[in-house]
Write a protein that holds these residues in place. Structure first.
Motif, PDB file in Angstrom:
ATOM      1  N   ASN A  95      34.677  42.790  34.093  1.00 30.03           N
ATOM      2  CA  ASN A  95      34.853  44.138  34.453  1.00 30.03           C
ATOM      3  C   ASN A  95      36.157  44.721  35.504  1.00 30.03           C
ATOM      4  O   ASN A  95      36.405  45.390  36.564  1.00 30.03           O
ATOM      5  N   LEU A  96      37.246  43.643  35.635  1.00 27.31           N
ATOM      6  CA  LEU A  96      38.311  43.954  36.558  1.00 27.31           C
ATOM      7  C   LEU A  96      39.462  45.135  35.625  1.00 27.31           C
ATOM      8  O   LEU A  96      38.920  45.472  34.002  1.00 27.31           O
ATOM      9  N   PHE A  97      39.925  45.939  36.208  1.00 21.13           N
ATOM     10  CA  PHE A  97      40.510  47.147  35.873  1.00 21.13           C
ATOM     11  C   PHE A  97      41.769  46.976  35.641  1.00 21.13           C
ATOM     12  O   PHE A  97      43.308  46.410  35.473  1.00 21.13           O
ATOM     13  N   PRO A  98      42.099  46.621  33.486  1.00 15.27           N
ATOM     14  CA  PRO A  98      43.031  45.743  32.850  1.00 15.27           C
ATOM     15  C   PRO A  98      44.411  47.695  33.161  1.00 15.27           C
ATOM     16  O   PRO A  98      45.272  46.300  32.699  1.00 15.27           O
ATOM     17  N   HIS A  99      44.126  48.889  33.286  1.00 17.28           N
ATOM     18  CA  HIS A  99      45.415  48.870  34.231  1.00 17.28           C
ATOM     19  C   HIS A  99      45.915  49.279  34.786  1.00 17.28           C
ATOM     20  O   HIS A  99      47.036  49.804  35.241  1.00 17.28           O
ATOM     21  N   MET A 100      45.667  48.397  35.905  1.00 20.36           N
ATOM     22  CA  MET A 100      45.968  48.329  37.606  1.00 20.36           C
ATOM     23  C   MET A 100      46.542  46.825  37.476  1.00 20.36           C
ATOM     24  O   MET A 100      46.014  45.678  37.379  1.00 20.36           O
ATOM     25  N   ASN A 105      44.068  46.700  42.090  1.00 17.42           N
ATOM     26  CA  ASN A 105      42.085  46.465  41.815  1.00 17.42           C
ATOM     27  C   ASN A 105      41.677  46.770  42.664  1.00 17.42           C
ATOM     28  O   ASN A 105      40.174  46.855  43.137  1.00 17.42           O
ATOM     29  N   LEU A 108      41.696  50.148  45.670  1.00 18.00           N
ATOM     30  CA  LEU A 108      41.156  51.306  44.993  1.00 18.00           C
ATOM     31  C   LEU A 108      39.334  51.499  45.554  1.00 18.00           C
ATOM     32  O   LEU A 108      39.474  52.722  46.174  1.00 18.00           O
ATOM     33  N   GLY A 109      39.073  50.508  45.345  1.00 15.02           N
ATOM     34  CA  GLY A 109      37.131  50.535  46.563  1.00 15.02           C
ATOM     35  C   GLY A 109      37.574  51.487  47.837  1.00 15.02           C
ATOM     36  O   GLY A 109      37.013  51.978  48.339  1.00 15.02           O
ATOM     37  N   ARG A 157      37.424  41.087  45.167  1.00 13.14           N
ATOM     38  CA  ARG A 157      36.893  42.891  44.712  1.00 13.14           C
ATOM     39  C   ARG A 157      36.204  43.053  45.560  1.00 13.14           C
ATOM     40  O   ARG A 157      36.390  44.388  46.499  1.00 13.14           O
TER      41      ARG A 157
END
Lengths: 250, 282
Positions: A95-100, A105, A108-109, A157
């Motif tokens: 569940n990594l963010f593929p567009h970043m 990744n 962000l948090g 992450r």
């Protein structure tokens, strides 16, 4: 070794969960103290994942209480984000963010939840990327990495949020066999540093090496809780014996 | 079944078998192009013969001032160009409002709020199950006098609400197309709802949303012709007025259709180029 007298970090009492008529979890009681490593195992469909997903309320429970770091979590609470930042989670499918980029990744948090500045978040991210041996990939995008690398990024992450407890939901099940060792090594290092961990896994070698306790679940119930040596050499319940014989029998 | 032994060619020996120019294929292409040309020729001929039988007086030489006139070295745009500009303005404003309505409705439908879902669903069903022309009359004859809006804005709002209902479904589909794990990933690092949509869900749904949404803009340009019935001075109205003045119905309708076609085809090409860049970005 463990300070059992302290208040547990995660405490689950009498938790039940249903999907419609289907009882997914029944009367779960489990407390995990700071620094403790708990491995949860059991046949598929036994509710292992559901149980740990209730801890950070990715799934809502219907009965009983769950508390994290002294605060009770409930399905209708307002500030669930404040609980979730104490609870890192690593998923089977990353569940990594593929567009970043990998770096984004990770930052962000901390930036959005903890209000860390971009520069500090970047330092933090690079620190953890180095720890999972992947710092040179920081500017790449997740789909450009192998599964094992992606899972290590996912671990980094979660660590960036400086969680008090880490949940692992079958972290190696979606990986090619040659990728598993790298991820397990990172998890072992993490355990050695004293992180509190609840790990759903079928990697029994990892359980033997790292776990303080093994929790065996079947059909939505905790059947047996024991130290790893005890559990693997001398399982008490018939179901645990059957499970272990199927797992180790070939 | 008998045993099967794979006879597959090893990968490094699979060579593409290009024989160069294929005469048979070329002949087939030529025949098909010829057929298409023939059909268009026949249709064109029938129109021309029909017009001749009506003794229609083609006056193509008169069309230039419909586009522009040069008086004392100054270019004055003709009614068709001014109409086209109005059409683009109408469609542009309506497009922006339609997308805003679409996002609002999509989120209302996806929300856990019962009132949000009821309002959004009522709006969608009402707009999609009544004729556009009736909606336009409602806006122009009922809502416009009540709220004191002029005919241009009545037309813009009507088109916005009409296309907004389609935009809503496109946007909803795009958001639902994002993997469930992405929501959980966002939850797991403690993002609140707004941040989760802003940084994770919306950016990933845009590649799914944008191509059909630009398609929607094309149909919006075509649908905008309907506001001519409330006499908004756009391209179709300009055509109607010119015909009333000159009686050159055949030429002007061909011109108006051609102008719509030129705009929409340009947009289509733009969209497909855009889609290709999006594909490359993956």
């Amino acid at each position: 070794m463990l300070d059992i007298t302290s208040k547990p970090l995660v405490e689950i009492t009498g938790m039940c969960k249903w999907y419609g008529e289907f009882s997914a979890l029944h009367d779960i009681n489990l407390s995990v103290h700071e620094g403790e490593k708990v491995v949860v195992c059991g046949p598929s469909g036994s509710g292992k994942s559901t149980m740990i997903r209730c801890i950070n309320q990715l799934e809502a429970h219907q009965k009983g209480t769950i508390s994290v770091n002294g605060a009770e979590v409930s399905p209708d609470m307002k500030n669930i984000e404040q609980i979730r930042r104490e609870v890192g989670m690593v998923f089977q499918s990353f569940n990594l963010f593929p567009h970043m980029t990998i770096l984004d990744n990770l930052t962000l948090g901390p930036m959005r939840n903890r209000g860390v500045s971009r520069a500090d978040a970047t330092d933090l991210a690079m620190h953890y990327l180095e720890r999972v041996h992947i710092a040179q990939q920081a500017e790449k995008y997740p789909p450009q990495l192998s599964g094992g690398q992606q899972q290590r990024v996912a671990i980094a992450r979660s660590l960036c949020m400086k969680p008090k407890v880490m949940l692992f939901d079958e972290p190696t099940s979606a990986l090619d066999p040659e990728m598993i060792a790298g991820v397990l090594d990172v998890m072992i290092e993490l355990a050695e540093e004293g992180m509190t961990m609840i790990v759903v896994t079928h990697e029994m070698g990892f359980a033997r090496k790292v776990a303080d306790r093994v929790v065996f679940m079947d059909e939505g119930e905790i059947i047996e809780v024991a130290e790893p040596e005890e559990f693997f050499n001398n399982p008490q319940s018939d179901r645990a014996q059957l499970f272990l014989s199927q797992l180790l029998g070939h | 079944m008998r045993g099967y032994v794979s006879q597959a060619t090893p990968r490094n020996r699979r060579i593409r078998d290009d024989t160069g120019f294929d005469l048979g294929q070329f002949a087939r292409t030529l025949t098909q192009v010829g057929q298409a040309v023939l059909v268009f020729f026949i249709i064109g001929y029938l129109i021309w013969r029909g017009a001749q039988a009506m003794e229609y007086n083609w006056q193509w030489y008169r069309i230039e001032p419909f586009f522009y006139r040069v008086i004392d070295g100054e270019t004055i745009w003709g009614p068709l160009v001014r109409g086209l500009v109005q059409t683009l303005k109408l469609a542009g404003i309506a497009g922006v409002i339609a997308i805003l309505i679409g996002f609002a409705t999509a989120f209302a439908r996806l929300s856990s709020s019962i009132s949000g879902r009821v309002i959004a669903t009522t709006y969608l069903e009402a707009v999609r199950n009544t004729p556009l022309l009736v909606q336009l009359f409602l806006f122009y004859f009922v809502l416009a006098p009540i709220f004191g809006i002029d005919r241009f804005w009545a037309g813009v709002l009507c088109l916005s609400f009409f296309e907004g209902s389609f935009a809503a479904e496109i946007i909803r589909g795009g958001i639902l197309g994002v993997d469930k794990g992405q929501y959980e990933g966002g939850d797991a690092i403690g993002l609140n709802k707004v941040d989760k949509y802003r940084f994770i869900i919306i950016p990933q749904s845009l590649p799914l949303i944008l191509p059909p949404l630009t398609g929607l803009l094309i149909s919006l340009i075509k649908h905008s012709a309907i506001v001519s019935v409330i006499a908004v001075s756009e391209l179709t109205t300009a055509g109607l007025n010119l015909i009333a003045d000159t009686f050159m119905a055949f030429e002007i309708w061909f011109l108006v259709a051609g102008m719509y076609l030129a705009v929409t085809i340009t947009l289509s090409i733009g969209v497909s180029l855009f889609e290709r860049t999006l594909q490359k970005g993956r």
